[in-house]
Design an enzyme around this catalytic site. Structure first.
Site, PDB file in Angstrom:
ATOM      1  N   SER A  67      -7.857  -6.210   5.219  1.00  0.00           N
ATOM      2  CA  SER A  67      -6.750  -5.382   4.741  1.00  0.00           C
ATOM      3  C   SER A  67      -7.109  -3.912   4.731  1.00  0.00           C
ATOM      4  CB  SER A  67      -6.353  -5.818   3.323  1.00  0.00           C
ATOM      5  OG  SER A  67      -5.503  -4.869   2.715  1.00  0.00           O
ATOM      6  N   GLU A 116      -6.470  -2.068   2.456  1.00  0.00           N
ATOM      7  CA  GLU A 116      -6.837  -1.747   1.078  1.00  0.00           C
ATOM      8  C   GLU A 116      -8.345  -1.625   0.888  1.00  0.00           C
ATOM      9  OE1 GLU A 116      -4.926  -0.988  -1.527  1.00  0.00           O
ATOM     10  OE2 GLU A 116      -3.057  -1.209  -0.403  1.00  0.00           O
ATOM     11  N   TYR A 130      -7.865  -6.032  -5.619  1.00  0.00           N
ATOM     12  CA  TYR A 130      -7.490  -6.625  -4.335  1.00  0.00           C
ATOM     13  C   TYR A 130      -8.368  -6.060  -3.222  1.00  0.00           C
ATOM     14  CZ  TYR A 130      -4.589  -7.694  -0.229  1.00  0.00           C
ATOM     15  OH  TYR A 130      -4.140  -8.117   0.998  1.00  0.00           O
TER      16      TYR A 130
END
Length: 324
Positions: A126, A128, A150
């Site tokens: 991801s 992120e 996350y």
């Protein structure tokens, strides 16, 4: 016949991937958490997909399934899918999205050692993992410095993929930027927006409540990103690949595009903000440089931002029409 094992098969990407693999003639096996989940989602999957019950965090069960299915390809798409949820459940997020993928890698490595044949793994990473990057757009060399539970969990799994790759397991990662489709649940802001646009147009009024609308994201079409996953897994050399469009739009621009497509011209009067929807920490902008995927995998996004939004709105308009 190629055999694939897909975790997270009941999610957006897993559902799309199952359809792609089945159309190719691949024997598809998927992981679901319960018999109820299997029953409720089977209608969304192609005929012939075999579903197996188990928790991703149950390493013994995952090892048992991987050994029994003996797949040629493993796509690890399961995990906590919400940054906001990860703030509420940081330890669980670490277990599901950080530690559990390592169990998948371990099971694949042991299967490869036992059978003497290669096993290919795709880890869904991801954007992120980059947190608040110092440069934009981000590429595979951007420093990993997550700012949310996350992102931290995804970063651990991403780095462990590289470690298992060095041990001889073919583990490719796709560093996925935001990718959407009508399969997104309304807990995701994009689907929340398109469903609200359809509802407001249908009812002639109403309100959409959001957090910050200034946040900018790199949004793509989910089937395009699933295509990148299969290309990355099947590339001769396992590697990390950023998968993104390179273009960013704000949440406000997403709202405007959705509302206008639905026929709501005075869209700003229907939008309210609520601090309860603002995340504790969030990158102001995420934009990916997919040059490596383009040059090595031959991958390019095929659906524009405007068309993506329009397709999601049309889907939600059709749902309201069919519900009459």
């Amino acid at each position: 016949m190629t055999r694939a094992f897909v975790t997270g098969i009941s999610g957006q990407d897993g559902t799309i991937l199952a359809g792609v693999l089945a159309a190719e003639g691949v024997e598809v096996h998927g992981l679901v958490r319960s018999a109820d989940e299997a029953d409720s989602h089977r209608q969304h999957l192609p005929d012939g997909v075999v579903l197996h019950e188990g928790e991703l965090t149950d390493r013994a069960r995952i090892a048992e399934l991987v050994d029994a299915v003996s797949p040629d390809e493993i796509y690890n798409l399961a995990g906590i899918s919400s940054v906001a949820y990860s703030w509420e459940h940081p330890a669980l997020t670490g277990e599901v999205s950080g530690l559990a993928p390592v169990g998948v890698f371990e099971a694949a490595a042991r299967l490869q050692e036992r059978t003497g044949r290669p096993v290919r793994v795709l880890q869904a990473s991801s954007a992120e993992i980059f947190g608040r990057p110092e440069r934009s757009p981000q590429d595979e060399g951007t420093p990993i410095q997550p700012i949310s539970p996350y992102g931290a969990a995804k970063a651990y799994a991403h780095q462990m993929a590289g470690i298992f790759r060095d041990r001889g397991l073919h583990v490719a990662t796709c560093i996925l930027y935001n990718h959407e489709s009508p399969l997104r649940p309304t807990t995701f802001v994009t689907r929340k927006i398109t469903a609200a646009a359809a509802r407001i147009a249908h009812e002639g009024g109403g309100v959409l409540t959001l957090g910050s609308t200034d946040v900018r994201r790199d949004w793509g079409w989910a089937p395009d990103y699933v295509d990148a996953m299969t290309r990355a897994l099947r590339h001769p050399t396992a590697d990390d690949f950023v998968v993104a469009t390179g273009l960013t739009h704000s949440v406000a621009e997403f709202v405007e595009a959705a509302m206008v497509h639905a026929g709501v011209t005075d869209w700003e009067s229907h939008v309210e903000t609520d601090q309860a929807f603002v995340r504790p920490a969030d990158a102001a902008e995420q934009s990916g440089d997919a040059t490596k995927a383009r040059e090595l995998l031959g991958w390019v996004p095929t659906v524009s931002f405007e068309e993506l939004v329009g397709r999601m709105v049309d889907h939600d308009v059709a749902l309201l029409r069919d519900a009459r």
